[in-house]
Design an enzyme around this catalytic site. Structure first.
Site, PDB file in Angstrom:
ATOM      1  N   ASP A 288     -45.298  27.953  42.969  1.00 18.65           N
ATOM      2  CA  ASP A 288     -44.793  28.987  43.863  1.00 18.65           C
ATOM      3  C   ASP A 288     -45.893  29.257  44.890  1.00 18.65           C
ATOM      4  O   ASP A 288     -47.024  28.786  44.747  1.00 18.65           O
ATOM      5  CB  ASP A 288     -44.414  30.256  43.067  1.00 18.65           C
ATOM      6  CG  ASP A 288     -43.381  31.090  43.824  1.00 18.65           C
ATOM      7  OD1 ASP A 288     -42.611  31.815  43.189  1.00 18.65           O
ATOM      8  OD2 ASP A 288     -43.351  30.989  45.068  1.00 18.65           O
TER       9      ASP A 288
HETATM   10  C1  GLC Z   1     -41.767  33.004  47.335  1.00 20.58           C
HETATM   11  C2  GLC Z   1     -40.843  33.009  46.136  1.00 20.58           C
HETATM   12  C3  GLC Z   1     -40.156  31.689  45.882  1.00 20.58           C
HETATM   13  C4  GLC Z   1     -39.950  30.952  47.200  1.00 20.58           C
HETATM   14  C5  GLC Z   1     -41.330  30.602  47.720  1.00 20.58           C
HETATM   15  C6  GLC Z   1     -41.253  29.779  49.020  1.00 20.58           C
HETATM   16  O1  GLC Z   1     -42.915  33.771  47.091  1.00 20.58           O
HETATM   17  O2  GLC Z   1     -41.368  33.460  44.899  1.00 20.58           O
HETATM   18  O3  GLC Z   1     -38.926  31.966  45.210  1.00 20.58           O
HETATM   19  O4  GLC Z   1     -39.179  29.786  46.993  1.00 20.58           O
HETATM   20  O5  GLC Z   1     -42.137  31.770  47.924  1.00 20.58           O
HETATM   21  O6  GLC Z   1     -40.881  30.558  50.091  1.00 20.58           O
END
Ligand code: GLC
Length: 728
Positions: A288
């Site tokens: 993440d």
């Molecule tokens: C965010 C979220 C995740 C998302 C990622 C990319 O913090 O936790 O669900 O896909 O960043 O944007």
């Protein structure tokens, strides 16, 4: 095909330098240079938590210079981007990677396409209330068509976190509290995004997230710690991911949280024992955003170098924008901390997925003509409306609904006239101006309705309330939460409706008017006051592009509401976490003092899992259940439409294992069927529940099904059920 890809991966790997290998593990954000110096990631966070509006986001994006680190692409130091879109822009970057870098390895462009792209569908928590697998698949197929026309080849979806606590803002982004239903949702979404052949340029790689138990964050507070037994992990939170892997999901995103003290990003048990060894997952893992770096903040590692080592060794293949890998992996391999085998394994996972996506053979998946023809195409609107209609849940109706066209009706509320409020959280690409607001939809059906906003800067405008009430007998109050009150980093400790919204309803009731609430929200709310005081409550969530037309069709009876809740609505936040599939306890709540209950409120929720009213009524009878010779459970039921309106009904089958070596939930959803029954007609419906679906994990973590008595419940919610007992 598979062997061919493995061969091509090995051949390519053998030519790669250590820098090129590390480059394949790096996903870059897009730096926004100009309006203000932030990464694309930070800009997204500002959008998601409401610090900037969607319009401001578009403005920043349109007049800011984007820095795509083109020299890094040329040098093979970037494998993927998060958030770049537009056929021309993507093709320009792809051309640099494919034609100007030494090995020509294509870029993988990812984005958060969660519930639609430019055409927006209901937020996932709403869409899950349709209990319609075909619909779930179809909307993702459309989202893939639009997103891929913009050059996106990978979505960070479906989000399949089980959520039992409405304080958690990301409950809006998933499919509710039940492992069986969320598993069905996961499969439908993976199929919709990826299609039969994921190398199809009109499809997207799916990404099951957040792995795992993110929704079990203590206190419902986003990113907070999670801690549970392996049995609960494997019976409640893991099943949707197991289903997604079985359905061929190509990528998985570990969650921000620690599980039992180990951050998911570096959790060997989860990433290796469960995902690779037990589930045989052979796709790619993406962290993440910044999550690898956050292992330092968790206190699980000393520094970023150790974070890179522990995450990569645990099997986390690609680093989303923390830069930990690109900064540290070379040194880690040179000083022998990280084995070349571990590095190569990660690189092969990334390359394999890029080959499977077809990017080496067809790196240019779109062009500006296809983009122009596809994005926000009107042909997608009927599906957007169908999905919205089926996601609406009728929570209360004293008979005032459906409305008649000739009634004198007024509409109030600031949410009613705001197109952008219909898109909900995680709709970064949404074309809000293209959405039908609730007011527009009602006016499309009955153009003589009057409207007063009645709320200005969190204050009630009593003159406007007086005016609208003096002209009308019935008031539709479009109230609830703003879209910035759910989604990421949007947990709330108080889940009653925002005060000014509730005050508006009170103000109208005080003038003796009849009130229908059209609720716009992204989480279950405490509606205990509203349930007592208003005439009807229509749970309309945030339904996207066709929201207004769907809401008006339900209000005026053009469509008979059929949505069923996939998450429990508590009576009060003090009951949370609250969910239907709970164990009995030795003293289940009852009349006696010495039972498991509260002194100051009921233990029962306001609206239970699986609940939703219709404009007609359905009568269940003749429930039969028997185990056949192979130990599978055969269930049948008769359902009659006893009202004067045709309608859909979601027939739900729950099972309780009455006695087991570990206590079992009092009910567990094991099957459901959505059926259309004409007024006055009766339908005979049967179900087959596989013996293996009745098992659980014993104390030694063996998955077993034991003989004994099972209780079978069938009904139109987890509460209104017929039941019978049957011996295995
Ligand atoms: C965010 C979220 C995740 C998302 C990622 C990319 O913090 O936790 O669900 O896909 O960043 O944007």
């Amino acid at each position: 095909m598979k062997n061919n890809i493995d061969k091509r991966v090995e051949e390519l790997l053998s030519k790669m330098t250590i820098e090129e290998k590390i480059g394949q593990l790096h996903q870059s954000g897009v730096s926004i240079v100009g309006a203000f110096e932030v990464s694309f990631e930070e800009l997204i966070n500002m959008l998601t938590d409401g610090r900037i509006t969607p319009k401001e986001f578009e403005e920043y994006m349109s007049n800011a210079e984007e820095d795509f680190h083109e020299d890094d692409i040329r040098a093979g130091r970037i494998s993927s981007f998060n958030g770049v879109h537009g056929a021309e822009k993507v093709n320009r970057l792809q051309k640099i990677a494919v034609e100007e870098s030494r090995l020509g390895i294509p870029l993988l462009i990812g984005a958060d396409i969660i519930h639609g792209c430019k055409t927006t569908f209901p937020i996932p928590l709403a869409e899950s209330c349709s209990w319609d697998e075909k619909l779930w698949e179809k909307t993702s197929e459309i989202a893939a068509d639009e997103a891929s026309s913009l050059g996106i080849a990978w979505t960070f979806a479906p989000m399949i976190d089980i959520a039992r606590d409405p304080r958690w803002g990301r409950i809006s982004e998933g499919a509710g509290e039940d492992p069986y239903l969320v598993s069905k949702f996961a499969v439908a979404k993976v199929k919709g995004f990826q299609g039969e052949d994921v190398s199809d340029p009109n499809r997207l790689l799916a990404c099951a997230k957040h792995f795992v138990a993110y929704g079990a964050c203590e206190g419902g507070r986003d990113y907070n710690t999670t801690d549970m037994s392996k049995q609960r992990l494997h019976e409640v939170y893991l099943p949707p991911f197991k289903a997604a892997v079985k359905a061929g999901c190509q990528t998985i995103m570990p969650a921000f949280n620690d599980l039992n003290g180990v951050p998911c990003s570096m959790n060997n048990y989860l990433l290796k024992d469960v995902l690779r060894n037990e589930y045989k997952f052979d796709g790619m893992l993406i962290s993440d955003a910044n999550a690898i770096h956050e292992c330092v903040i968790h206190g699980a590692v000393e520094n970023r170098k150790e974070a890179a080592l522990k995450s990569l060794s645990a099997g986390l293949d690609m680093d989303m924008t923390s830069n930990c890998y690109i900064e540290n992996v070379k040194k880690l391999t040179e000083n022998g901390d990280l084995s070349i085998e571990d590095l190569d394994t990660a690189v092969k996972n990334v390359l394999r997925v890029k080959f499977r996506k077809g990017l080496f053979d067809n790196p240019y998946i779109t062009d500006s003509n296809r983009e122009k023809e596809t994005v926000s195409n009107a042909k997608f609107r009927p599906l957007a409306k169908e999905s919205a209609l089926n996601s609406i849940v009728l929570l209360k109706n004293d008979g005032i609904l459906p409305l008649k066209r000739d009634m004198k009706i007024g509409v109030v509320g600031n949410l009613a006239d705001d197109k952008w409020e219909t898109i909900g959280a995680w709709a970064i690409m949404a074309d809000g101006d293209n959405c039908i607001s609730v007011l527009e939809g009602i006016k499309n059906y009955k153009n003589d309705v009057s409207y007063e906003k009645c709320i200005e800067k969190d204050k009630i405008n009593e003159e406007e309330v007086d005016k609208i009430c003096s002209e009308n007998d019935i008031i539709i109050a479009v109230v609830g939460e703003g879209r910035d009150m759910t989604g990421e980093a949007s947990s709330k400790a108080d889940i009653t409706m925002p005060k000014v919204q509730q005050d508006l309803v009170k103000s109208i009731l005080n003038r003796g008017k009849r009130v229908i609430i059209v609720l716009m929200n992204g989480r279950p709310l405490d509606l205990s006051w509203e349930d007592k005081n208003v005439n009807a409550i229509v749970e309309a969530w945030q339904l996207g592009t066709e929201m207004g037309n769907a809401v008006s069709d339900v209000l005026f009876g053009e469509f008979n509401p059929c949505g069923k809740l996939t998450t429990t609505f508590p009576y009060n936040v003090g009951q949370c976490p609250i969910y239907y599939n709970h164990p009995s306890t030795g003293r289940p709540a009852g009349k006696s003092k010495f039972t498991s209950k509260y002194l100051d409120m009921p233990v029962e929720p306001l609206y239970p899992f699986g609940y939703g009213l219709s404009y007609t009524t359905f009568k269940y009878n003749d429930l039969r259940a028997v185990f056949n010779n192979s130990g599978d459970l055969e269930v049948s039921i008769k359902v009659k439409n006893t009202g004067n309106m045709d309608g859909n009904e979601v027939v739900q089958v729950y099972v309780q294992d009455m006695v087991a070596s570990r206590v079992r939930p009092v009910k567990e959803l094991k099957s459901f069927k959505k059926v259309f029954i004409k007024s006055g007609e009766e339908m005979d419906i049967s179900f087959l529940i596989k013996n293996d679906d009745l098992g659980y994990y014993n104390e030694e973590m063996n998955y077993i099904t034991e003989k004994g008595t099972f209780k079978v419940f069938v009904g139109g919610s987890s509460k209104e059920v017929l039941d019978t007992e049957v011996e295995l």
